[in-house]
Design an enzyme around this catalytic site. Structure first.
Site, PDB file in Angstrom:
ATOM      1  N   TYR A 258     -14.965  16.986 -16.979  1.00  0.00           N
ATOM      2  CA  TYR A 258     -15.428  15.601 -16.880  1.00  0.00           C
ATOM      3  C   TYR A 258     -16.422  15.477 -15.715  1.00  0.00           C
ATOM      4  O   TYR A 258     -16.168  15.978 -14.609  1.00  0.00           O
ATOM      5  CB  TYR A 258     -14.229  14.665 -16.683  1.00  0.00           C
ATOM      6  CG  TYR A 258     -14.653  13.274 -16.327  1.00  0.00           C
ATOM      7  CD1 TYR A 258     -15.440  12.538 -17.193  1.00  0.00           C
ATOM      8  CD2 TYR A 258     -14.308  12.710 -15.109  1.00  0.00           C
ATOM      9  CE1 TYR A 258     -15.876  11.268 -16.856  1.00  0.00           C
ATOM     10  CE2 TYR A 258     -14.726  11.443 -14.764  1.00  0.00           C
ATOM     11  CZ  TYR A 258     -15.515  10.728 -15.642  1.00  0.00           C
ATOM     12  OH  TYR A 258     -15.954   9.476 -15.306  1.00  0.00           O
TER      13      TYR A 258
ATOM     14  N   ARG B  88       0.852  -1.210   0.000  1.00  0.00           N
ATOM     15  CA  ARG B  88       0.000   0.000   0.000  1.00  0.00           C
ATOM     16  C   ARG B  88       0.877   1.245   0.000  1.00  0.00           C
ATOM     17  O   ARG B  88       0.523   2.271  -0.567  1.00  0.00           O
ATOM     18  CB  ARG B  88      -0.946  -0.017   1.219  1.00  0.00           C
ATOM     19  CG  ARG B  88      -1.718   1.274   1.403  1.00  0.00           C
ATOM     20  CD  ARG B  88      -3.029   1.103   2.186  1.00  0.00           C
ATOM     21  NE  ARG B  88      -2.889   0.381   3.420  1.00  0.00           N
ATOM     22  CZ  ARG B  88      -2.344   0.883   4.547  1.00  0.00           C
ATOM     23  NH1 ARG B  88      -1.900   2.127   4.581  1.00  0.00           N
ATOM     24  NH2 ARG B  88      -2.254   0.154   5.642  1.00  0.00           N
TER      25      ARG B  88
ATOM     26  N   ASP C  10      -5.550  18.722 -15.908  1.00  0.00           N
ATOM     27  CA  ASP C  10      -5.899  17.350 -16.277  1.00  0.00           C
ATOM     28  C   ASP C  10      -5.402  17.161 -17.715  1.00  0.00           C
ATOM     29  O   ASP C  10      -5.952  17.752 -18.645  1.00  0.00           O
ATOM     30  CB  ASP C  10      -7.422  17.156 -16.165  1.00  0.00           C
ATOM     31  CG  ASP C  10      -7.847  15.728 -16.458  1.00  0.00           C
ATOM     32  OD1 ASP C  10      -7.179  15.066 -17.274  1.00  0.00           O
ATOM     33  OD2 ASP C  10      -8.867  15.278 -15.888  1.00  0.00           O
TER      34      ASP C  10
ATOM     35  N   LYS D  28      -6.956   6.036 -19.985  1.00  0.00           N
ATOM     36  CA  LYS D  28      -7.183   6.473 -21.358  1.00  0.00           C
ATOM     37  C   LYS D  28      -5.931   6.239 -22.216  1.00  0.00           C
ATOM     38  O   LYS D  28      -5.517   5.110 -22.398  1.00  0.00           O
ATOM     39  CB  LYS D  28      -7.643   7.932 -21.329  1.00  0.00           C
ATOM     40  CG  LYS D  28      -8.822   8.181 -20.356  1.00  0.00           C
ATOM     41  CD  LYS D  28     -10.033   7.394 -20.756  1.00  0.00           C
ATOM     42  CE  LYS D  28     -11.291   7.542 -19.959  1.00  0.00           C
ATOM     43  NZ  LYS D  28     -11.347   7.905 -18.581  1.00  0.00           N
TER      44      LYS D  28
HETATM   45  C1  LIG Z   1     -10.654  14.056 -18.510  1.00  0.00           C
HETATM   46  C2  LIG Z   1     -10.915  12.982 -17.489  1.00  0.00           C
HETATM   47  N1  LIG Z   1     -10.400  13.104 -16.255  1.00  0.00           N
HETATM   48  C3  LIG Z   1     -10.609  12.160 -15.300  1.00  0.00           C
HETATM   49  C4  LIG Z   1     -11.378  11.044 -15.557  1.00  0.00           C
HETATM   50  C5  LIG Z   1     -11.600  10.010 -14.476  1.00  0.00           C
HETATM   51  O1  LIG Z   1     -10.790   8.912 -14.736  1.00  0.00           O
HETATM   52  P1  LIG Z   1     -11.149   7.371 -14.353  1.00  0.00           P
HETATM   53  O2  LIG Z   1     -12.342   6.983 -15.171  1.00  0.00           O
HETATM   54  O3  LIG Z   1      -9.899   6.643 -14.714  1.00  0.00           O
HETATM   55  O4  LIG Z   1     -11.445   7.344 -12.917  1.00  0.00           O
HETATM   56  C6  LIG Z   1     -11.925  10.877 -16.839  1.00  0.00           C
HETATM   57  C7  LIG Z   1     -12.743   9.689 -17.143  1.00  0.00           C
HETATM   58  O5  LIG Z   1     -13.377   9.599 -18.163  1.00  0.00           O
HETATM   59  C8  LIG Z   1     -11.688  11.872 -17.823  1.00  0.00           C
HETATM   60  O6  LIG Z   1     -12.197  11.763 -19.059  1.00  0.00           O
END
Ligand SMILES: Cc1ncc(COP(=O)(O)O)c(C=O)c1O
Length: 392
Positions: A113, A61, A185, A210
């Site tokens: 998001y 962890r 992000d 992604k």
């Molecule tokens: C731009 C963006 N940030 C964060 C996330 C969250 O990521 P996760 O689905 O891996 O938890 C997503 C998910 O689609 C996203 O598109």
């Protein structure tokens, strides 16, 4: 035992070009056996040889060698001080917002998001934190939103799903002036196209699920920080929340990253072709793609990134056309997520952006006619042919 020379080699790797860095990672080979594929240390705990003597590992962890290799690799690629690999992008953002104290204020992109919005709206607002959503491409609006309590700016560029572009350097300057942190992000462009820490950001987060993973087979999140104090914050959060990425998933992301450059080039190239085709289609009424010269964020994007990525959103002529498109695609998959080898088509209003209040969604343009497509690495003619038959 780990040979110190391997750490010297790690330093030298920082001097490699990006396309070599993705292949060779942090340590790259296993320092002990020389295994070219970094081993999966599938263990919960680590034996201490005797009292007071440790290998530097205690319990997975806290630290795990495979996760650390991924973290080293991401720190190199984003040009940060340290990186942390989490069980999801959401987990990375939960730890990020853990920096806040009651009364702290955050300014975020208005088009964000849905899951990030949910973390703020349903979790941290209950703890007394305040959030303002602004159009980040309008710097006057960003400045006007600053309060004495502003502690962080959170930017997606391009945004999910409206593809708005924010000027990272300009927002970093506003954040600095306000004494606040800037988080970007970087999920959509990845460090292959854009490195926010080199443009003034303090923290980069990713849904590693992604493009970094790239194969639609792991859920993961990454945070990269520019200094040691921020690194201590994330280390503490990971230790307490217990959301570090497991060894096998870390290995899969490391494996995915080896082809990041090749994949991103192909996503970029394919998306440009598909976007041009969509723009000329009679049933496509609006198209949101950063690579068009008439996109409002085109020049800002080019000033801070070397490509446009693989994401396109568009609005069709009717709800029926949208539903038909989602139902009738054959090779293209109607599924949430993005950034993998397969082309995925998504319906933000009921999928990724379901958590956003309806009035905000409609103001942004997320309606029943609006779809988002993540262009994969297939032959672009097949992607176009599939869209054509599904929209007939
Ligand atoms: C731009 C963006 N940030 C964060 C996330 C969250 O990521 P996760 O689905 O891996 O938890 C997503 C998910 O689609 C996203 O598109």
């Amino acid at each position: 035992m780990i040979n110190d020379n391997y750490y010297d080699k790690f330093d030298r790797k920082e001097k490699l070009k990006f396309d070599s860095k993705v292949v060779h990672g942090g340590l790259g080979c296993d320092p002990i056996t020389g295994a070219v594929s970094f081993p999966i240390f599938q263990t919960a705990t680590f034996r201490h040889r005797k009292f007071g003597v440790s290998t530097g590992y205690d319990y997975s962890r806290l630290q795990n060698p495979t996760r650390q290799e991924l973290e080293r690799t991401m720190a190199i690629l984003e040009e940060g001080e340290e990186a942390f690999a989490f069980t999801s992008g959401q987990a990375a953002n939960m730890c990020l917002f853990g920096i806040l104290k009651p009364g702290d204020h955050v300014i975020l992109s208005d088009d964000i998001y849905g899951g990030t919005f949910r973390i703020c709206d349903e979790i941290f607002s209950k703890l007394g934190c305040e959030f303002t959503y602004v159009e980040m491409s309008d710097l006057d609006k960003v400045k006007a939103a600053v309060r004495p309590s502003t502690k962080m700016f959170f930017v997606e560029t391009p945004t999910n799903p409206m593809m708005k572009v924010a000027d990272i350097r300009a927002i970093a300057a506003i954040a600095k002036e306000a004494g606040a942190l800037l988080t970007v992000d970087n999920t959509f462009l990845t460090p292959y196209f854009q490195r926010p820490l080199t443009l003034g950001a303090d923290i980069v987060v990713h849904s590693g699920t992604k493009y970094l993973c790239g194969h639609n087979d792991v859920i993961a999140g990454i945070a990269v920080v520019k200094d040691k104090a921020l690194a201590e914050h994330f280390r503490g959060e990971m230790k307490s929340r217990g959301n570090g990425l497991g060894p096998f998933d870390s290995w899969l992301i490391l494996r995915g990253i080896k082809t990041l450059s090749l994949r991103m080039e192909r996503h970029n190239e394919n998306a440009a072709k598909v976007a041009r085709w969509l723009r000329d289609h009679e049933k496509v009424k609006k198209i949101y793609y950063v690579g068009f010269e008439d996109h409002p964020g085109y020049s800002v994007n080019l000033s801070q990134a070397t490509g446009f990525g693989g994401m396109i959103s568009f609005e069709v002529d009717s709800e029926e056309t949208a539903h038909k498109l989602l139902s009738d695609v054959e090779m293209i998959l109607f599924a949430e997520s993005l950034g993998g080898t397969e082309t995925l088509i998504t319906y933000p209003i009921t999928q990724t952006h379901e958590s956003i209040p309806d009035d905000i969604r409609r103001k942004l343009g997320i309606n029943e006619k609006f779809v988002r497509i993540s262009i994969g690495i297939e032959d672009p003619d097949d992607i176009i042919a599939d869209l054509a038959q599904a929209m007939e």
